[in-house]
Design an enzyme around this catalytic site. Structure first.
Site: not given
Ligand code: NDP
Ligand code: 8X3
Length: 259
Positions: A142, A155
């Site tokens: 991120s 985070y």
């Molecule tokens: P979502 O919440 O849509 O997806 C998160 C995914 O992670 C879900 O499929 C959830 O599945 C899974 N997850 C969370 N905890 C667990 C666990 N303990 N075991 C297995 N699966 C888990 O968000 P995003 O798609 O945005 O997030 C995906 C990744 O991208 C994350 O690592 C997030 O930090 C990162 N990210 C997101 C950004 C954004 O702005 N959206 C920007 C930068 C990075 P379930 O709950 O079914 O287990």
């Molecule tokens: C998610 C992006 O800026 O909300 O990783 O932390 S931010």
């Protein structure tokens, strides 16, 4: 590099980036192994991938639990003994509290999923990743791992740790031909903010007010591009942000009207 028939394992495939990546790699002809905690959502994602003519199987996976990772890996071995592309995507943020007000349960959830979960899954899957065949480990970081912000301490810390694990792994695996890459997005419209604000959709919506954020397909297409570079090319790290987001604190917002 052709990705047809490659085995791709995606953690956190039940929504957001993981679900979009499943579909993008399915379009590239890959065979998919999908994990997350929500089985009903995984079933929908796998079903959508199968309509594209590829094998797509799923199993419960909680990356916060070594037992769950072991059970998942044992199940996966009934399908394949090889993983060509590992996408460590599971994770997210819990809360936007300062260090002074943060809650243990939120901190532990973030450390367990984003940080230790990535390490656990990688440790379990590494013996299945072939050497010298253009295999890839793609970790989702991120911009929070590059720049801390108020309320983001833990985070930001775990996403900075993701960069450190990625760098260490690349050193440890040097000579194996396994690529190790980090994709570090900025603001993207997924369920991320719904989870961060514990289902408060109004507060989550405010994050994207007046902005054109990234969408999950932007990340999915970039992951496919990274995995399909020629085998001698390692994309170490990509930062990808919305054009409206010049920096973590500098976001251009258009005026919005309320009806
Ligand atoms: P979502 O919440 O849509 O997806 C998160 C995914 O992670 C879900 O499929 C959830 O599945 C899974 N997850 C969370 N905890 C667990 C666990 N303990 N075991 C297995 N699966 C888990 O968000 P995003 O798609 O945005 O997030 C995906 C990744 O991208 C994350 O690592 C997030 O930090 C990162 N990210 C997101 C950004 C954004 O702005 N959206 C920007 C930068 C990075 P379930 O709950 O079914 O287990
Ligand atoms: C998610 C992006 O800026 O909300 O990783 O932390 S931010």
């Amino acid at each position: 590099m052709q990705l047809t028939d490659r085995w791709v394992l995606i953690t956190g495939a039940s929504s957001g980036f993981g679900a979009a990546a499943a579909e993008a790699f399915a379009r590239a002809g890959c065979r998919l192994v999908l994990g997350a905690r929500r089985q009903d959502r995984l079933a929908q994602v796998a079903s959508a991938c199968r309509t594209l003519g590829v094998l797509a199987e799923f199993h419960e996976l909680d990356v916060a639990s070594t037992g769950s990772v072991t059970a998942f890996t044992q199940w996966m071995k009934t399908l394949t003994l090889q993983v060509d592309v590992l996408i460590n995507n599971a994770g997210g943020a819990h809360g936007l509290d300062t260090v002074a007000t943060g809650r243990d349960e939120d901190w532990e959830a973030m450390v367990q999923s984003n940080f230790l979960g990535l390490a656990r899954v990688t440790r379990a899957v590494l013996p299945m990743i072939p050497h010298h065949q253009g295999s890839s480990i793609l970790n989702i970081g991120s911009i929070a791992g590059h720049q801390a912000y108020e309320g983001g301490s833990i985070y930001c810390g775990v996403k900075a740790a993701e960069r450190s694990i990625t760098q260490a792994l690349r050193l440890e695996l040097n000579g194996t031909g396994i690529r190790v890459c980090s994709l570090d997005p900025g603001m993207a419209l997924t369920e991320f903010s719904d989870v961060r604000f514990r289902g408060d959709t109004v507060r989550a919506g405010q994050v994207y007010r007046g902005v054109e954020p990234l969408v999950a397909q932007d990340i999915a297409e970039t992951l496919v591009w990274m995995a399909s570079r020629p085998a001698h090319v390692n994309i170490d790290e990509i930062i990808i942000k919305p054009t409206d987001q010049a920096a973590i604190h500098k976001v251009h917002r258009r005026a919005t009207t309320t009806v």
